[in-house]
Design an enzyme around this catalytic site. Structure first.
Site, PDB file in Angstrom:
ATOM      1  CG  ASP A 156       0.851  84.486 -20.588  1.00 50.71           C
ATOM      2  OD1 ASP A 156       0.104  85.209 -19.906  1.00 50.71           O
ATOM      3  OD2 ASP A 156       1.203  84.779 -21.748  1.00 50.71           O
ATOM      4  CD  GLU A 176      -6.407  87.799 -25.782  1.00 47.52           C
ATOM      5  OE1 GLU A 176      -6.890  87.095 -26.694  1.00 47.52           O
ATOM      6  OE2 GLU A 176      -6.062  87.356 -24.684  1.00 47.52           O
TER       7      GLU A 176
END
Lengths: 282, 219
Positions: A11, A130
């Site tokens: 990330d 997600e």
């Protein structure tokens, strides 16, 4: 026969590798290209970069990181975060990515999946789902790193995405992400058993057995791994003289709230897979 | 300056389908002088050509047709200069594909493109996305770009279809996926092609570009 892929997920915020819990509370860990290079040398099967703030103002540093990584690592590189248009996809591919991962853009405008898979090939288009479990037991899809509710039920979304031409799915349990409590087996299985495209499990592994469980019970095709690898790499480099990482790694030494994450390298993960009769590149 | 001008040029065919940049990066890393182009004149004057590609066979042939590149590529292959195909670029070299009925290919290699099977006994996901091994066929690798590639090396694959050559003698490598045992690379005279992506298969794969370049005096 089918080789399980181990895919480090990095990330990124601006020029930095970050890691949070439940996709929030980000900590800076260091330079993403250093981590990527190390994972490549250790046998990573692919790499994934996700621009977690996805601010358009930060795009130059993302492109710079992609391009540096693509010149040094010869394995597939997927890039996600803030990709909204066909032109965004093109520019990320031109910087050196091999695949893109779409979430928010796909939810807001599902036809981009069809258009993009037609233009760049299905295998270039990964859709990120997600999911957060609701009090009634249903899993709903979220966007913007688990912050925004869409009201879409994940299984019907996964099937629709497959039909529109996505090549793969990366399924994140926002509830488990960064916690080290293991992948969400129920969620992974729900999707992996009901689509014919590969499913990459993401969010939650803390120990080696978590990888075996999500393959056996969750039916995942590939493993996205973040914290366990990042903490392992930081542990290894903090003793070296050439530690250029300027991340906030003090929290790792304090050893609080991370007891569930056992730092583990790619080699150990692959040895574990092989000893449990899963095939993988080694 | 003169040395630069003398340097052999490899053209990566741009037919507006898929991602050419990783092929370019891998070629550059072994010292090849590459240009991405879909221009007939540039292709004709190239010292070697790489035909990459991901996506569907039908779309690819349509794009080649619209760019008027079908006869350019066929002429290039007949000229005897090195031609390398990668992934869909390998499949396009064949006679036809069963995708969407029956689509004609470049017909440089006799054979057809078939869909990977998933069976009850050997269920596999299609497309195949990930690593698989290449094993040797009856054709020795010694005189080919695989001469320094160990047998059973892992390569990165992304595909739903595979090539079935009419003549076994062109099959350079074999790969197994579930119930499928198929030809994953071919070698015939000046034509070399792989179903896998050498540019995404670590240094082991990138070395194949290097051997191809050395064999053909391109670097």
């Amino acid at each position: 026969m089918v080789n399980i892929r181990v895919i480090p997920r990095l990330d990124i915020k601006g020029p930095n590798l970050v890691k949070g819990i439940h996709l929030e509370g980000l900590r800076v860990l260091g330079r993403p290209e250093d981590f990527a290079q190390y994972y490549y040398e250790q046998g990573a099967d692919e790499l994934m970069y996700v621009d977690v703030v996805a601010s358009l103002y930060e795009r130059n540093s993302l492109h710079d990181i992609i391009s540096k990584t693509a010149r040094r690592t010869f394995i597939p590189l997927t890039v996600g975060g803030g990709i909204r248009t066909i032109d965004d996809i093109k520019s990320v591919l031109r910087a050196g990515a091999d695949k893109v991962s779409l979430n928010t853009a796909a939810v807001r405008n599902p036809t981009i999946i069809r258009e993009a898979s037609r233009k760049f090939g299905s295998s270039t288009i990964v859709v990120a789902i997600e999911a957060i479990k609701q009090p009634d037991g249903k899993y709903l899809a979220y966007v913007d790193n688990g912050r925004e509710h869409t009201g879409i039920e994940v299984l019907s979304w996964a099937k629709k995405v497959e039909e529109l031409g996505a090549g793969e799915l990366i399924v994140t349990s926002v509830d488990n992400e960064g916690t080290g409590t293991g992948y969400n087996i129920e969620l992974t299985k729900l999707i992996a058993e009901n689509v014919s495209i590969p499913v990459i499990a993401h969010g939650g592994p803390g120990t080696l057995k978590d990888f075996g469980t999500v393959l056996k019970d969750g039916k995942a095709d590939a493993l996205s791994v973040a914290s366990v690898l990042h903490y392992d790499y930081i542990k290894k480099i903090e003793h070296t003289m050439h530690h250029r990482t300027e991340g906030n790694i003090e929290f790792l030494k304090s050893n609080r709230s991370f007891q569930k994450i056992n730092p583990t390298g790619i080699t150990e993960i692959k040895q574990y897979l092989l000893s449990n009769f899963y095939e993988c590149r080694h | 300056m003169q040395a630069l001008e003398m340097k052999k040029k490899v053209v990566i065919i741009d037919y507006d389908l898929g991602n050419l940049f990783s092929v370019k990066l891998a070629c550059e890393s072994v010292g090849l002088n590459v240009e991405i182009s879909g221009d007939k004149k540039i292709i004709k004057n190239a010292d070697a050509v790489i035909l990459p590609g991901v996506g569907s066979f039908g779309d690819a042939m349509n794009n080649l047709k619209q760019l008027d590149l079908i006869s350019s590529l066929q002429d290039f292959a007949l000229s005897g200069k090195p031609l390398m195909g990668v992934c869909l670029g390998m499949q396009l070299l064949f006679t036809s594909s069963e995708e969407f009925g029956n689509t004609q290919g470049l017909n440089l290699i006799s054979g057809e493109i078939r869909k990977l099977r998933s069976t009850i006994d050997s269920p596999v996901k299609v497309p195949q996305i990930g690593w698989n091994t290449i094993t040797s066929s009856k054709v020795p690798w010694l005189q080919t770009p695989l001469k320094n590639t160990p047998a059973n090396s892992y390569m990165y694959f992304v595909h739903s279809f595979y090539a079935a050559p009419v003549n076994d003698a062109v099959t350079l490598t074999i790969t197994k996926y579930g119930d499928n045992e198929y030809c994953s690379a071919i070698f015939k005279d000046n034509i070399f092609a792989t179903q896998f992506h050498p540019e995404k298969s670590t240094e082991t794969g990138v070395k194949i570009y290097k051997e191809w370049a050395l064999m053909n005096n391109l670097i």
